[in-house]
Design an enzyme around this catalytic site. Sequence first.
Site, PDB file in Angstrom:
ATOM      1  N   HIS A 268       0.982  -0.989   0.303  1.00 21.51           N
ATOM      2  CA  HIS A 268       0.148   0.141   0.318  1.00 21.51           C
ATOM      3  C   HIS A 268       0.747   1.113  -0.117  1.00 21.51           C
ATOM      4  O   HIS A 268       0.232   2.138  -0.679  1.00 21.51           O
ATOM      5  CB  HIS A 268      -1.261  -0.139   0.807  1.00 21.51           C
ATOM      6  CG  HIS A 268      -2.135   1.229   0.727  1.00 21.51           C
ATOM      7  ND1 HIS A 268      -3.135   0.689  -0.169  1.00 21.51           N
ATOM      8  CD2 HIS A 268      -2.772   1.829   1.540  1.00 21.51           C
ATOM      9  CE1 HIS A 268      -4.472   1.320   0.116  1.00 21.51           C
ATOM     10  NE2 HIS A 268      -3.889   2.271   0.788  1.00 21.51           N
ATOM     11  N   ARG A 271       1.852   1.801  -3.412  1.00 22.81           N
ATOM     12  CA  ARG A 271       0.947   2.322  -4.331  1.00 22.81           C
ATOM     13  C   ARG A 271       0.891   3.249  -4.166  1.00 22.81           C
ATOM     14  O   ARG A 271       0.804   4.966  -4.850  1.00 22.81           O
ATOM     15  CB  ARG A 271      -0.390   1.214  -3.905  1.00 22.81           C
ATOM     16  CG  ARG A 271      -2.118   2.357  -4.259  1.00 22.81           C
ATOM     17  CD  ARG A 271      -3.056   1.704  -3.682  1.00 22.81           C
ATOM     18  NE  ARG A 271      -3.989   2.363  -4.068  1.00 22.81           N
ATOM     19  CZ  ARG A 271      -5.118   1.799  -5.076  1.00 22.81           C
ATOM     20  NH1 ARG A 271      -4.507   1.232  -5.866  1.00 22.81           N
ATOM     21  NH2 ARG A 271      -6.209   2.126  -4.970  1.00 22.81           N
ATOM     22  N   HIS A 294      -9.601   4.905  -7.471  1.00 20.03           N
ATOM     23  CA  HIS A 294      -9.972   5.423  -6.618  1.00 20.03           C
ATOM     24  C   HIS A 294     -11.752   5.589  -6.959  1.00 20.03           C
ATOM     25  O   HIS A 294     -12.249   6.214  -7.758  1.00 20.03           O
ATOM     26  CB  HIS A 294      -9.872   6.232  -5.994  1.00 20.03           C
ATOM     27  CG  HIS A 294      -9.033   6.351  -4.957  1.00 20.03           C
ATOM     28  ND1 HIS A 294      -7.551   7.574  -5.125  1.00 20.03           N
ATOM     29  CD2 HIS A 294      -8.070   5.476  -4.586  1.00 20.03           C
ATOM     30  CE1 HIS A 294      -6.381   7.189  -4.392  1.00 20.03           C
ATOM     31  NE2 HIS A 294      -6.809   5.935  -4.381  1.00 20.03           N
TER      32      HIS A 294
END
Length: 322
Positions: A268, A271, A294
């Site tokens: 993450h 990311r 998103h």
Amino acid sequence: MNRTSSERPDASARRDRLSEEAADAVERFERHARWERGMSAHTVRAYVSDVVSLLTHVEKENENDRGVAGLDAAALRAWLAAEHDRGAGRATLARRAASARAFTAWAHARGLLEVDPGPRLSTPKRPRRLPSVLRRDQAESMLDSSEDGVRAEDPVALRDHAVLELLYATGVRVSELCGLDHGDVDHERCVLRVVGKGDKQRTVPFGVPAARALEHWLGQGRPALARSGSGDALFLGVRGGRLNPRTARRIVYESAGAVRGAPRIGPHGLRHSTATHLLEGGADLRSVQELLGHATLSTTQLYTHVTVERLKAIHERTHPRS
């Protein structure tokens, strides 16, 4: 009663102690969250665990109100207060409040509650912390070190390097990466077909270094690990099954941890790094939002805060009158 095998033992034990009516409501809500709302397995586990905790608290405090009938605003607040007393932090309380609101809204829609008390439940807002990210030079160092360790006869090293390159190139979630099949990769166009949250599909491009790492993995690494039951999984574990997200997390933690001065990050964090570097390079928010999958632009806007904070830090460090 059927339960997911991934449900935590403590939640399962508490669920067994619920009244029959409450347990049935939890079972139905779980199916709703998983199949109708398309929540991820991780989110479903968290929501179900929170709802079991809530109903356990209500039934313990009000023996005359079994099942969902005892849920009102006062009961929700009392449960959250008890969770706070046990040491739950603001982020945990915010998530549990969200779980409770999702459950009461569902229960009201199904006729189990005459009034939905969820909207009356308020909790302190979660602080939006800036995510830890790699600098560009740190990301390059991590990937260069990974490539240096690649040997044609070492399929695990080839896999790990391809995992790192693809995660950084695309910014996909670790679950999305591990869920990729052969057919999800368009090698000619250098794009992935990714299935994200809510089973929504998106197309994500990747660059030459990731394409090269993927080619080496598929040509020399994957055949060495493949077994009869490997199927079409793009990335494999050492026993030939689909790569486990825990293994992918370990790959990132160890590789980033080997870079001097780099923050401790997992997939993450990688990311986050991808999004930050894209914005720093001039990408617009809408494009980054689409790449990352998103649902709202406000989520992507968090990364603009990261770049602003970096600019401020550079200004304070280098400007003579900062």
